[in-house]
Each structure stands twice: as structure tokens, then as C-alpha cells.
Design an enzyme around this catalytic site. Structure first.
Site, mmCIF file in Angstrom:
data_model
loop_
_atom_site.group_PDB
_atom_site.id
_atom_site.type_symbol
_atom_site.label_atom_id
_atom_site.label_comp_id
_atom_site.label_asym_id
_atom_site.label_seq_id
_atom_site.Cartn_x
_atom_site.Cartn_y
_atom_site.Cartn_z
ATOM 1 N N HIS A 1 0.818 -1.215 0.000
ATOM 2 C CA HIS A 1 0.000 0.000 0.000
ATOM 3 C C HIS A 1 0.847 1.259 0.000
ATOM 4 O O HIS A 1 0.334 2.355 0.222
ATOM 5 C CB HIS A 1 -0.951 0.006 1.207
ATOM 6 C CG HIS A 1 -1.740 -1.254 1.349
ATOM 7 N ND1 HIS A 1 -1.464 -2.198 2.311
ATOM 8 C CD2 HIS A 1 -2.749 -1.752 0.594
ATOM 9 C CE1 HIS A 1 -2.291 -3.224 2.168
ATOM 10 N NE2 HIS A 1 -3.078 -2.979 1.130
HETATM 11 FE FE1 FES Z 1 -0.154 -1.730 3.868
HETATM 12 FE FE2 FES Z 1 2.441 -2.052 4.189
HETATM 13 S S1 FES Z 1 1.405 -0.286 3.558
HETATM 14 S S2 FES Z 1 0.885 -3.512 4.460
#
Ligand code: FES
Length: 64
Positions: free
Chosen positions: A29
Site C-alpha cells: 500500500h
Molecule cells: Fe499496507 Fe504495508 S502499507 S501492508
């Protein structure tokens, strides 16, 4: 002069953080951490945990 060991388990949802020349990046993410584990960009809100490092003779041993 100082050795720091960090967990590479992302503090957002647990993906494995990738080490790049620009820093530590989570591929899931997009969280980014500096080389001390501090969050630069979320969604992670907590830093990467540091791990204990000990010297044993000529070796550095990471205690997880
Ligand atoms: Fe979501 Fe690392 S930013 S798991």
C-alpha cells in the site's frame, strides 16, 4: 559506526517491506520508512520495530 536492525514486517497490514536505495518501501500500500524505521508516508502509522543487535566476537547477531 552504528548498526540498526529493523523488522521488515510493515506495521500497516504485515507485508514485507523492501529495502531500496531511497529507503524502505512497502509494496502493498506504499508506506515508506526511513533507515531508522520512522514512517515517512502512510498508511502505516507506527515505525518499524528495531531489533536487538549484539556482538559475538567478529559477528553481529540480530536477536529477533
Ligand atoms: Fe499496507 Fe504495508 S502499507 S501492508
Amino acid at each position: 559506526e552504528q548498526v540498526i536492525a529493523l523488522s521488515l514486517v510493515c506495521t500497516h497490514l504485515g507485508c514485507t517491506v523492501t529495502v531500496t536505495p531511497e529507503g524502505l518501501v512497502c509494496p502493498c500500500h506504499g508506506s515508506r520508512f526511513d533507515r531508522q524505521g520512522k514512517v515517512l508516508t502512510g498508511p502505516a502509522e507506527r515505525p518499524l520495530p528495531s531489533l536487538m543487535v549484539e556482538t559475538e566476537g567478529d559477528l553481529l547477531v540480530v536477536r529477533g
